[in-house]
Design an enzyme around this catalytic site. Structure first.
Site, PDB file in Angstrom:
ATOM      1  N   LEU A  78      -2.297  -1.632  14.006  1.00 43.70           N
ATOM      2  CA  LEU A  78      -3.182  -1.048  13.004  1.00 43.70           C
ATOM      3  C   LEU A  78      -2.882   0.444  13.000  1.00 43.70           C
ATOM      4  CD1 LEU A  78      -6.621  -2.778  13.778  1.00 43.70           C
ATOM      5  CD2 LEU A  78      -5.033  -3.326  11.928  1.00 43.70           C
ATOM      6  N   ASP A  79      -2.733   1.043  11.813  1.00 44.92           N
ATOM      7  CA  ASP A  79      -2.404   2.463  11.787  1.00 44.92           C
ATOM      8  C   ASP A  79      -3.588   3.308  12.225  1.00 44.92           C
ATOM      9  OD1 ASP A  79      -4.042   3.234   9.465  1.00 44.92           O
ATOM     10  OD2 ASP A  79      -2.585   2.147   8.252  1.00 44.92           O
ATOM     11  N   ARG A  80      -3.334   4.595  12.427  1.00 48.03           N
ATOM     12  CA  ARG A  80      -4.352   5.491  12.972  1.00 48.03           C
ATOM     13  C   ARG A  80      -5.649   5.477  12.162  1.00 48.03           C
ATOM     14  NH1 ARG A  80      -3.625  10.117  16.062  1.00 48.03           N
ATOM     15  NH2 ARG A  80      -1.377  10.031  15.664  1.00 48.03           N
ATOM     16  N   ASP A  81      -5.537   5.323  10.845  1.00 48.17           N
ATOM     17  CA  ASP A  81      -6.703   5.415   9.974  1.00 48.17           C
ATOM     18  C   ASP A  81      -7.354   4.067   9.695  1.00 48.17           C
ATOM     19  OD1 ASP A  81      -6.425   8.210   9.696  1.00 48.17           O
ATOM     20  OD2 ASP A  81      -4.887   7.924   8.171  1.00 48.17           O
ATOM     21  N   THR A  82      -6.909   3.018  10.368  1.00 51.32           N
ATOM     22  CA  THR A  82      -7.476   1.684  10.185  1.00 51.32           C
ATOM     23  C   THR A  82      -8.222   1.267  11.440  1.00 51.32           C
ATOM     24  OG1 THR A  82      -5.700   1.053   8.672  1.00 51.32           O
ATOM     25  CG2 THR A  82      -6.960  -0.734   9.665  1.00 51.32           C
TER      26      THR A  82
END
Length: 234
Positions: free
Chosen positions: A101-105
């Protein structure tokens, strides 16, 4: 496997450090009796400073990843391993994230040291559905569900169309999207392809396994029943 190697492989320290733990009487059985390195004791009966030994190889856990953390072991910022006991990073076999999951998810992230299980979960052949909740910058225009379900949507720089995905419009700017594949930043790129922008993104379910109210930043080890639910239809 000898106790020193077993405990070292679980990340409690180097073999030299674990040997020192034995000498200090820190390794006991379930009744508090001091253990020695050559003792034969069931895994579930071993205690370190009175606490049960971590699960053996084959560990699977779920983490509620908060926004701001990356799925990396080398990033200079906050990483998901900071949310786990430090020894989990030192396990052998290594404990890896199942996809990213990316940093903003935010949302459900699985980690395991079982390579075969990891491959089974992420393999496109498994068709394991993943449910995301997205808040959008603009109202839906109305044709997104049909387009996403068509199996014809092409993303920029991709050579193959996306597999069909199910879109549920909860509100004009809040949706649930179910995917059976995991391309790079897929949800964000899908909405960008239809002229919209994802403001926030959260993964709420993988297969038949939901977060079930697990607070952000918290984790729990999954048992055999959880594993069965993971691969069951939601």
């Amino acid at each position: 496997m000898k106790l020193i190697k077993l405990i070292a492989n679980l990340g409690y320290g180097s073999r030299k450090q674990v040997a020192a733990m034995f000498r200090a009487g820190m390794v006991t059985d379930a009744h508090g009796e001091v253990l020695y390195a050559d003792d034969q004791v069931p895994h579930e009966d071993i205690r370190i400073d009175g606490e049960p030994l971590d699960p053996p190889a084959g560990l699977l856990l779920m983490l509620h990843k908060p926004v701001g953390y990356t799925c990396s072991t080398k990033d200079a910022g906050r990483i998901v391993y900071d949310l786990l006991p430090p020894r989990f990073r030192l396990r052998s076999p290594v404990l890896s994230t199942v996809g990213r999951l990316d940093r903003d998810t935010s949302g459900l992230l699985l980690l395991t040291d079982d390579g075969a299980l990891l491959h089974r979960i992420v393999s496109p052949k498994t068709h394991l559905p993943k449910v995301y909740e997205a808040t959008l910058a603009q109202d839906l225009r109305g044709d997104e569900a049909q387009l996403f379900a068509s199996g014809t949507l092409m993303l920029e720089s991709e050579k193959e169309p996306l597999a069909p995905a199910h879109l549920e419009a909860v509100e004009p700017r809040f949706v649930r999207l179910t995917l059976t594949e995991g391309r790079y930043h897929q949800v964000r790129r899908m909405f960008a392809a239809v002229g919209n922008h994802v403001l926030s993104l959260h993964r709420s379910r993988i297969g038949g396994m939901p977060l079930n109210g697990l607070p952000a930043g918290q984790w729990r080890i999954l048992d055999d029943g959880d594993r069965s639910r993971l691969f069951a239809a939601p």
